[in-house]
Design an enzyme around this catalytic site. Structure first.
Site, mmCIF file in Angstrom:
data_model
loop_
_atom_site.group_PDB
_atom_site.id
_atom_site.type_symbol
_atom_site.label_atom_id
_atom_site.label_comp_id
_atom_site.label_asym_id
_atom_site.label_seq_id
_atom_site.Cartn_x
_atom_site.Cartn_y
_atom_site.Cartn_z
ATOM 1 N N ASN A 13 1.761 2.238 -3.559
ATOM 2 C CA ASN A 13 0.978 2.101 -2.465
ATOM 3 C C ASN A 13 1.803 2.496 -1.315
ATOM 4 O OD1 ASN A 13 0.352 0.926 -0.116
ATOM 5 N ND2 ASN A 13 -1.279 -0.545 -1.651
ATOM 6 N N LYS A 16 2.253 -0.284 1.416
ATOM 7 C CA LYS A 16 2.962 -0.945 1.572
ATOM 8 C C LYS A 16 4.337 -0.620 1.066
ATOM 9 C CE LYS A 16 2.025 -4.094 -2.186
ATOM 10 N NZ LYS A 16 2.021 -4.319 -3.919
ATOM 11 N N ASP A 73 4.596 -8.486 -5.902
ATOM 12 C CA ASP A 73 3.531 -8.431 -5.915
ATOM 13 C C ASP A 73 2.132 -9.546 -5.475
ATOM 14 O OD1 ASP A 73 0.532 -7.819 -7.636
ATOM 15 O OD2 ASP A 73 0.783 -9.516 -9.355
ATOM 16 N N PHE A 155 -4.184 -2.830 5.350
ATOM 17 C CA PHE A 155 -4.686 -3.075 4.154
ATOM 18 C C PHE A 155 -5.080 -3.851 3.402
ATOM 19 C CE2 PHE A 155 0.038 -2.979 3.245
ATOM 20 C CZ PHE A 155 -0.540 -3.730 2.716
ATOM 21 N N ASP A 158 -6.655 -6.792 4.451
ATOM 22 C CA ASP A 158 -6.412 -7.356 6.608
ATOM 23 C C ASP A 158 -7.442 -7.862 6.891
ATOM 24 O OD1 ASP A 158 -3.557 -7.788 5.548
ATOM 25 O OD2 ASP A 158 -2.947 -5.638 6.265
ATOM 26 N N ARG A 184 5.306 -11.762 2.884
ATOM 27 C CA ARG A 184 5.045 -10.279 3.059
ATOM 28 C C ARG A 184 6.577 -10.522 4.173
ATOM 29 N NH1 ARG A 184 1.588 -6.702 1.980
ATOM 30 N NH2 ARG A 184 2.059 -6.537 0.181
#
Length: 204
Positions: A13, A16, A73, A155, A158, A184
């Site tokens: 991704n 990410k 994850d 993304f 969000d 994150r």
């Protein structure tokens, strides 16, 4: 550390990868994404928890590249949906859905749910795997699901996740603003502390 060590981010991704690169930018690693390892295909996430899936990805990428690997994850857990979509967040609307497909299904599921009952949290589990160690960390941020999509950045979910005490969704924030408070970011900060301590003792 006497020299920069390789660290592979176990994700295809690009959003990410960009976010994790920014969060880990001050560490003494030569960080790369899977775009530099075309032989690593999609990794099937067969775990029943975020922890299991993060480890599956990190272990697989370490095995295929021979370099220490870091995977995460992430799941969105909505109280009114008994914690769903949770571990199935990326495929909530079926196989290979778009971000909008997932968001639209979520909003449909919550269409009659009032504001006071739209609480949710983002949870990230981050896993590191090397030749002789496995570590993981976790980050959580609480908030609520908005009634409509707001914002064009970010993304995943969000555009419909608004952290508590904030007037904007993640998608309305700049990368810098989001990376100060996100799930994150919290998991990455904890992982950085673990790895800094580990790297002082071991050669990875």
């Amino acid at each position: 550390m006497s020299q920069r060590k390789k660290l592979v981010l176990a994700t295809h991704n690009p959003y990410k990868e960009k976010e994790m690169m920014s969060l880990l930018s001050h560490m003494e690693f030569d960080i790369s994404g899977l775009d530099q390892y075309p032989g690593v295909g999609d990794i099937e996430e067969t775990g029943k928890t975020l922890h299991e899936n993060a480890l599956i990805k990190a272990r697989t990428v370490y095995k295929l590249t021979g370099n220490p690997s870091l995977a995460d994850d992430t799941g969105l857990e909505v109280s009114a949906l008994a914690g769903a979509p949770g571990v199935y967040s990326a495929r909530y609307a079926g196989e290979n859905p778009s971000y909008n497909d997932n968001i639209n299904k979520l909003l449909e599921e919550l269409v009659n749910v009032p504001k006071k009952e739209r609480s949710a949290q983002f949870r990230t589990v981050m896993a590191f795997v090397s030749s002789d160690a496995e570590f993981y960390s976790e980050g959580i941020i609480k908030g609520e699901i908005t009634f409509v999509k707001k914002g064009d950045d970010g993304f995943g979910y969000d555009p419909v996740f608004q952290p508590y005490l904030k007037s904007m969704t993640f998608a309305e924030m700049s990368d810098k603003e989001k990376n100060k408070i996100s799930h994150r970011a919290i998991a990455a900060e904890k992982m950085k502390e673990i790895l800094e301590s580990y790297c002082q003792k071991e050669t990875i």
